[in-house]
Design a protein around this motif. Sequence first.
Motif, short mmCIF file in Angstrom:
data_model
loop_
_atom_site.label_atom_id
_atom_site.label_comp_id
_atom_site.label_asym_id
_atom_site.label_seq_id
_atom_site.Cartn_x
_atom_site.Cartn_y
_atom_site.Cartn_z
N HIS A 25 0.82 -1.21 0.00
CA HIS A 25 0.00 0.00 0.00
C HIS A 25 0.85 1.26 0.00
N ILE A 26 2.09 1.16 0.41
CA ILE A 26 2.99 2.31 0.24
C ILE A 26 3.21 2.58 -1.25
N LEU A 27 3.29 1.52 -2.05
CA LEU A 27 3.41 1.70 -3.50
C LEU A 27 2.15 2.36 -4.06
N ASP A 28 0.98 1.96 -3.54
CA ASP A 28 -0.26 2.60 -3.99
C ASP A 28 -0.28 4.09 -3.62
N GLN A 29 0.17 4.41 -2.40
CA GLN A 29 0.20 5.81 -1.99
C GLN A 29 1.24 6.58 -2.78
N GLN A 30 2.33 5.92 -3.16
CA GLN A 30 3.34 6.57 -3.99
C GLN A 30 2.74 6.93 -5.35
N ALA A 31 1.90 6.04 -5.88
CA ALA A 31 1.25 6.32 -7.16
C ALA A 31 0.30 7.51 -7.04
N THR A 32 -0.43 7.59 -5.92
CA THR A 32 -1.33 8.73 -5.70
C THR A 32 -0.55 10.03 -5.61
N THR A 33 0.56 10.01 -4.86
CA THR A 33 1.38 11.22 -4.72
C THR A 33 1.97 11.63 -6.06
N ASP B 240 -4.55 9.71 0.87
CA ASP B 240 -4.53 8.30 1.27
C ASP B 240 -4.32 8.20 2.76
N SER B 241 -4.81 7.16 3.35
CA SER B 241 -4.55 6.89 4.77
C SER B 241 -4.55 5.39 4.99
#
Length: 247
Positions: free
Chosen positions: A14-22, A39-40
Amino acid sequence: MDRLIYTAMTGARHILDQQATTSNNLANATTTGFRAQLDSFRAVPVVSEGLPTRTFVVDSTVGTDFRPGPIQTTANPLDVAMRGEGWLAVQSPDGSEAYTRSGSLKVSTNGLLQTRAGHNLIGENGPIAIPPDSEISIASDGTVSAISTVQTQPGPSNVLGRIKLVNPPPAELLRGDDGLFRLQSGQPADVDQNVRLVDGAVEGSNVNPVDAMVSMIALARSFETQMSLLKNAENNAAKATQILALN
């Protein structure tokens, strides 16, 4: 041991998912009317027949930062920005009503007033048609007027329609994959007579590029930490296997 693996593995994912959002936020730092995605993380226990000693990380519902962006003056009569809260109503490709803060407008080849992305603006009485050879002006209440430029002497101003301006509660808005917002109920929002426009200006993105870059660096380090935890779990398992083999 497996408790560490569950947490580190799902955390890294999910850090990778948040990286994609950022990254998406940073890419839209100059997009007109863009609203940053949020994201949270939260921990959820693994439901099984055993004891609830294992947890994994999930990315909770992605939210949106609804803070207004900076107003940029363009002096273009077809550019409008929202004065405070409010949304422009547009027609999405599937025919449904959607909402945007992107007020950089244009006239299509068919003479319809639409956004730069090609979405027709919805008027209170339907789409707004712009006659050829006309000078357009948009009032603060969304009223679109035109003056013919064919005549040698300026003629009277003709009202072409009024842009539908809405202001639904942010909690009821849902971002679509096309970047437009819609009500979660799927129903069109009511017209809000208190919403006002600023003509000759557009609203910039509310993404702070510096904060986005710092967030990307922090997320990269967090991902490295999760990978380090997985490596430690692997080493601990190997050491335990050696000890059991000796016994």
